[in-house]
Design an enzyme around this catalytic site. Structure first.
Site, mmCIF file in Angstrom:
data_model
loop_
_atom_site.group_PDB
_atom_site.id
_atom_site.type_symbol
_atom_site.label_atom_id
_atom_site.label_comp_id
_atom_site.label_asym_id
_atom_site.label_seq_id
_atom_site.Cartn_x
_atom_site.Cartn_y
_atom_site.Cartn_z
ATOM 1 N N CYS A 2 0.982 -1.269 0.066
ATOM 2 C CA CYS A 2 0.068 0.213 -0.242
ATOM 3 C C CYS A 2 1.206 0.849 -0.065
ATOM 4 C CB CYS A 2 -1.365 -0.579 1.455
ATOM 5 S SG CYS A 2 -1.881 1.487 1.325
ATOM 6 N N GLU A 111 -3.545 1.025 -5.891
ATOM 7 C CA GLU A 111 -2.395 0.225 -6.487
ATOM 8 C C GLU A 111 -2.261 0.113 -8.277
ATOM 9 O OE1 GLU A 111 -0.381 -1.738 -5.640
ATOM 10 O OE2 GLU A 111 -1.016 -2.361 -4.030
#
Length: 259
Positions: A2, A111
Protein backbone atom coordinates in the site's frame (compact mmCIF):
# COMPACT_ATOMS: atom_id res chain seq x y z
CA UNK A 1 1.64 -3.33 -0.72
CA UNK A 2 0.00 0.00 0.00
CA UNK A 3 1.87 3.05 -1.27
CA UNK A 4 -0.94 5.61 -1.55
CA UNK A 5 -4.32 6.00 0.08
CA UNK A 6 -7.03 8.58 0.70
CA UNK A 7 -9.02 9.91 3.65
CA UNK A 8 -11.83 12.25 2.69
CA UNK A 9 -14.43 11.87 5.45
CA UNK A 10 -15.24 14.74 7.84
CA UNK A 11 -14.09 14.61 11.45
CA UNK A 12 -17.59 13.85 12.82
CA UNK A 13 -17.88 10.64 10.81
CA UNK A 14 -14.36 9.57 11.77
CA UNK A 15 -15.14 10.12 15.44
CA UNK A 16 -18.27 7.98 15.17
CA UNK A 17 -16.61 5.17 13.21
CA UNK A 18 -13.46 5.01 15.33
CA UNK A 19 -15.13 5.82 18.67
CA UNK A 20 -12.73 8.67 19.43
CA UNK A 21 -13.15 12.30 20.40
CA UNK A 22 -11.59 15.55 19.25
CA UNK A 23 -10.52 14.54 15.74
CA UNK A 24 -9.19 17.71 14.16
CA UNK A 25 -11.11 18.83 11.08
CA UNK A 26 -8.95 18.74 7.96
CA UNK A 27 -9.52 19.08 4.20
CA UNK A 28 -10.20 15.90 2.21
CA UNK A 29 -6.94 14.17 1.28
CA UNK A 30 -7.10 12.33 -2.02
CA UNK A 31 -3.48 11.29 -2.47
CA UNK A 32 -1.68 10.55 0.80
CA UNK A 33 1.94 9.57 0.18
CA UNK A 34 4.84 8.19 2.24
CA UNK A 35 6.59 10.62 4.65
CA UNK A 36 3.40 12.70 4.93
CA UNK A 37 1.48 12.97 8.24
CA UNK A 38 -1.37 10.47 8.55
CA UNK A 39 -4.19 10.21 11.07
CA UNK A 40 -4.03 7.08 13.25
CA UNK A 41 -5.83 5.78 16.33
CA UNK A 42 -4.00 4.49 19.38
CA UNK A 43 -5.04 3.11 22.74
CA UNK A 44 -4.93 5.78 25.43
CA UNK A 45 -3.70 5.59 29.02
CA UNK A 46 -7.07 6.15 30.71
CA UNK A 47 -10.12 3.91 30.82
CA UNK A 48 -13.45 4.96 29.39
CA UNK A 49 -16.01 5.95 32.06
CA UNK A 50 -18.08 2.94 33.09
CA UNK A 51 -15.95 0.53 31.08
CA UNK A 52 -12.83 -1.58 31.48
CA UNK A 53 -11.69 -0.58 27.99
CA UNK A 54 -9.03 2.10 27.48
CA UNK A 55 -9.96 5.29 25.70
CA UNK A 56 -8.84 5.79 22.11
CA UNK A 57 -6.87 8.76 20.85
CA UNK A 58 -6.45 10.13 17.35
CA UNK A 59 -2.97 11.48 16.58
CA UNK A 60 -0.81 12.28 13.56
CA UNK A 61 2.26 10.23 12.68
CA UNK A 62 4.71 10.31 9.80
CA UNK A 63 4.00 7.56 7.28
CA UNK A 64 7.22 5.55 7.29
CA UNK A 65 8.13 3.65 10.44
CA UNK A 66 11.49 4.30 12.08
CA UNK A 67 12.40 1.88 14.93
CA UNK A 68 13.54 3.49 18.15
CA UNK A 69 16.99 1.89 17.88
CA UNK A 70 17.85 3.55 14.56
CA UNK A 71 20.64 6.10 14.96
CA UNK A 72 20.24 8.01 11.69
CA UNK A 73 16.90 7.75 9.81
CA UNK A 74 18.60 9.07 6.67
CA UNK A 75 20.56 5.82 6.50
CA UNK A 76 17.55 3.59 7.19
CA UNK A 77 14.99 2.44 4.57
CA UNK A 78 11.52 3.95 4.61
CA UNK A 79 9.20 1.29 6.06
CA UNK A 80 5.72 2.26 4.87
CA UNK A 81 4.44 -1.35 4.96
CA UNK A 82 5.04 -4.41 7.15
CA UNK A 83 4.22 -7.97 6.06
CA UNK A 84 1.70 -9.32 8.56
CA UNK A 85 3.00 -12.86 8.15
CA UNK A 86 6.50 -12.01 9.35
CA UNK A 87 6.23 -8.74 11.33
CA UNK A 88 6.51 -10.36 14.76
CA UNK A 89 9.84 -11.93 13.78
CA UNK A 90 11.39 -8.82 12.24
CA UNK A 91 13.57 -6.61 14.41
CA UNK A 92 12.10 -3.48 12.83
CA UNK A 93 8.51 -4.39 13.78
CA UNK A 94 8.74 -6.81 16.72
CA UNK A 95 8.37 -4.24 19.50
CA UNK A 96 5.56 -2.38 17.74
CA UNK A 97 3.63 -5.62 17.16
CA UNK A 98 3.70 -6.26 20.90
CA UNK A 99 3.27 -2.77 22.29
CA UNK A 100 2.16 -0.20 19.68
CA UNK A 101 -0.56 -1.49 17.35
CA UNK A 102 -2.67 1.21 15.70
CA UNK A 103 -5.57 1.76 13.31
CA UNK A 104 -5.13 3.75 10.10
CA UNK A 105 -8.49 5.08 8.82
CA UNK A 106 -8.95 5.46 5.08
CA UNK A 107 -11.65 5.80 2.46
CA UNK A 108 -9.66 3.60 0.09
CA UNK A 109 -6.22 3.00 -1.37
CA UNK A 110 -4.47 2.95 -4.74
CA UNK A 111 -2.73 0.06 -6.40
CA UNK A 112 -1.07 -0.52 -9.76
CA UNK A 113 -1.24 -3.51 -12.08
CA UNK A 114 2.19 -3.67 -13.66
CA UNK A 115 2.58 -5.88 -16.78
CA UNK A 116 5.95 -7.55 -17.42
CA UNK A 117 8.42 -5.03 -18.82
CA UNK A 118 9.02 -7.07 -21.95
CA UNK A 119 5.41 -6.58 -23.06
CA UNK A 120 5.89 -2.84 -23.35
CA UNK A 121 2.40 -2.32 -21.92
CA UNK A 122 1.51 0.53 -19.60
CA UNK A 123 0.77 0.12 -15.91
CA UNK A 124 -2.83 0.63 -14.83
CA UNK A 125 -3.69 2.50 -11.63
CA UNK A 126 -6.77 1.58 -9.57
CA UNK A 127 -8.73 3.38 -6.88
CA UNK A 128 -9.79 0.61 -4.48
CA UNK A 129 -12.57 1.44 -2.06
CA UNK A 130 -15.12 -0.40 0.13
CA UNK A 131 -18.23 -1.27 -1.89
CA UNK A 132 -20.32 0.05 0.99
CA UNK A 133 -18.75 3.47 0.60
CA UNK A 134 -17.93 3.59 4.28
CA UNK A 135 -14.65 4.25 6.07
CA UNK A 136 -12.19 1.38 6.46
CA UNK A 137 -9.51 0.89 9.12
CA UNK A 138 -6.17 -0.68 8.21
CA UNK A 139 -4.00 -2.46 10.75
CA UNK A 140 -0.88 -0.46 11.53
CA UNK A 141 2.18 -0.24 13.73
CA UNK A 142 3.75 2.77 15.43
CA UNK A 143 7.16 3.70 16.78
CA UNK A 144 8.43 6.91 18.36
CA UNK A 145 11.93 7.80 17.25
CA UNK A 146 14.10 10.09 19.40
CA UNK A 147 17.03 12.08 18.08
CA UNK A 148 20.24 12.84 19.94
CA UNK A 149 18.94 16.31 20.87
CA UNK A 150 15.86 14.79 22.54
CA UNK A 151 13.30 15.67 19.86
CA UNK A 152 10.78 12.95 19.03
CA UNK A 153 8.75 11.97 16.00
CA UNK A 154 5.90 9.45 15.86
CA UNK A 155 6.10 7.17 12.84
CA UNK A 156 3.91 4.42 11.46
CA UNK A 157 3.49 1.65 8.90
CA UNK A 158 0.52 -0.22 7.40
CA UNK A 159 0.35 -3.99 7.69
CA UNK A 160 -0.25 -5.94 4.49
CA UNK A 161 -1.31 -9.50 3.76
CA UNK A 162 -1.74 -11.67 0.66
CA UNK A 163 -4.31 -10.32 -1.78
CA UNK A 164 -7.80 -11.77 -1.90
CA UNK A 165 -9.32 -13.02 -5.15
CA UNK A 166 -10.53 -9.65 -6.44
CA UNK A 167 -7.39 -7.67 -5.64
CA UNK A 168 -5.11 -10.52 -6.71
CA UNK A 169 -5.63 -9.72 -10.39
CA UNK A 170 -4.03 -6.34 -9.71
CA UNK A 171 -1.38 -7.00 -7.06
CA UNK A 172 -0.33 -9.87 -4.81
CA UNK A 173 -0.56 -7.83 -1.56
CA UNK A 174 -3.21 -5.68 0.10
CA UNK A 175 -3.68 -3.81 3.42
CA UNK A 176 -5.02 -5.71 6.42
CA UNK A 177 -8.55 -4.56 7.25
CA UNK A 178 -9.62 -4.50 10.92
CA UNK A 179 -13.38 -4.72 11.51
CA UNK A 180 -15.02 -2.31 14.00
CA UNK A 181 -15.91 -5.21 16.28
CA UNK A 182 -12.20 -6.07 16.46
CA UNK A 183 -10.85 -2.55 17.09
CA UNK A 184 -10.58 -3.06 20.85
CA UNK A 185 -8.73 -6.37 20.54
CA UNK A 186 -6.29 -5.06 17.97
CA UNK A 187 -5.47 -1.94 19.98
CA UNK A 188 -5.21 -3.81 23.29
CA UNK A 189 -1.48 -4.46 23.62
CA UNK A 190 -1.77 -5.10 27.37
CA UNK A 191 -3.75 -8.33 27.40
CA UNK A 192 -3.70 -9.28 23.70
CA UNK A 193 -0.33 -10.57 22.53
CA UNK A 194 0.43 -10.84 18.79
CA UNK A 195 -0.55 -14.51 18.75
CA UNK A 196 -3.97 -13.58 20.18
CA UNK A 197 -4.76 -11.29 17.23
CA UNK A 198 -3.06 -13.30 14.48
CA UNK A 199 -6.38 -14.40 12.96
CA UNK A 200 -7.22 -10.74 12.27
CA UNK A 201 -4.29 -10.45 9.86
CA UNK A 202 -5.95 -12.22 6.94
CA UNK A 203 -7.36 -10.95 3.62
CA UNK A 204 -10.81 -9.40 3.75
CA UNK A 205 -13.48 -11.22 1.70
CA UNK A 206 -13.43 -10.79 -2.07
CA UNK A 207 -16.60 -8.68 -2.18
CA UNK A 208 -15.45 -6.06 0.33
CA UNK A 209 -13.58 -3.80 -2.11
CA UNK A 210 -14.25 -2.59 -5.62
CA UNK A 211 -11.39 -1.61 -7.93
CA UNK A 212 -11.93 1.36 -10.24
CA UNK A 213 -9.39 2.06 -13.02
CA UNK A 214 -8.10 5.64 -12.83
CA UNK A 215 -5.56 7.72 -14.72
CA UNK A 216 -1.87 8.01 -13.95
CA UNK A 217 -2.45 11.40 -12.29
CA UNK A 218 -2.22 9.59 -8.95
CA UNK A 219 1.43 8.78 -9.72
CA UNK A 220 2.43 12.35 -8.89
CA UNK A 221 2.33 13.39 -5.25
CA UNK A 222 1.51 16.95 -6.30
CA UNK A 223 -1.85 15.83 -7.72
CA UNK A 224 -4.21 16.07 -4.75
CA UNK A 225 -7.55 16.98 -6.31
CA UNK A 226 -10.58 14.65 -6.42
CA UNK A 227 -10.26 14.20 -10.19
CA UNK A 228 -7.52 11.62 -9.63
CA UNK A 229 -10.33 9.23 -8.61
CA UNK A 230 -12.36 9.70 -11.80
CA UNK A 231 -12.84 6.39 -13.67
CA UNK A 232 -11.09 5.82 -16.99
CA UNK A 233 -11.20 3.05 -19.57
CA UNK A 234 -9.24 0.10 -18.25
CA UNK A 235 -6.04 -0.69 -20.13
CA UNK A 236 -6.29 -4.17 -21.62
CA UNK A 237 -3.49 -6.58 -20.80
CA UNK A 238 -2.62 -9.10 -23.48
CA UNK A 239 -3.16 -12.71 -22.36
CA UNK A 240 0.00 -14.74 -21.63
CA UNK A 241 -0.32 -16.64 -24.92
CA UNK A 242 -0.33 -13.38 -26.89
CA UNK A 243 2.64 -12.10 -24.91
CA UNK A 244 4.59 -15.27 -25.71
CA UNK A 245 3.78 -14.93 -29.42
CA UNK A 246 4.92 -11.30 -29.39
CA UNK A 247 8.22 -12.23 -27.73
CA UNK A 248 8.75 -15.06 -30.22
CA UNK A 249 8.11 -12.67 -33.13
CA UNK A 250 10.53 -10.14 -31.70
CA UNK A 251 13.16 -12.86 -31.30
CA UNK A 252 12.70 -13.97 -34.91
CA UNK A 253 13.00 -10.40 -36.14
CA UNK A 254 16.22 -10.00 -34.19
CA UNK A 255 17.72 -13.12 -35.72
CA UNK A 256 16.84 -12.11 -39.28
CA UNK A 257 18.43 -8.73 -38.83
CA UNK A 258 21.78 -10.42 -38.33
CA UNK A 259 21.73 -12.12 -41.74
Amino acid sequence: MCGRFALTEPAARLEEFLDVMDVEEFPPRYNIAPTQPVLVVISGDRQLPGSNLPERKAILVRWGLTPSWVKDPREFPLLINARAETAIGKASFRAAMRHRRILVPATGFYEWRRPPKETGEKSQAYWIRPRSGRIVAFAGLMETWSSADGSEIDTGAILTTRANGSIGRIHDRMPVVIRPEDFARWLDCTTQEPRNVAELLTPVEDEFFEAIPVSDKVNKVANVDPDIQEPVAEALIAPPSAQRKKRAKDDDSGQLSLL
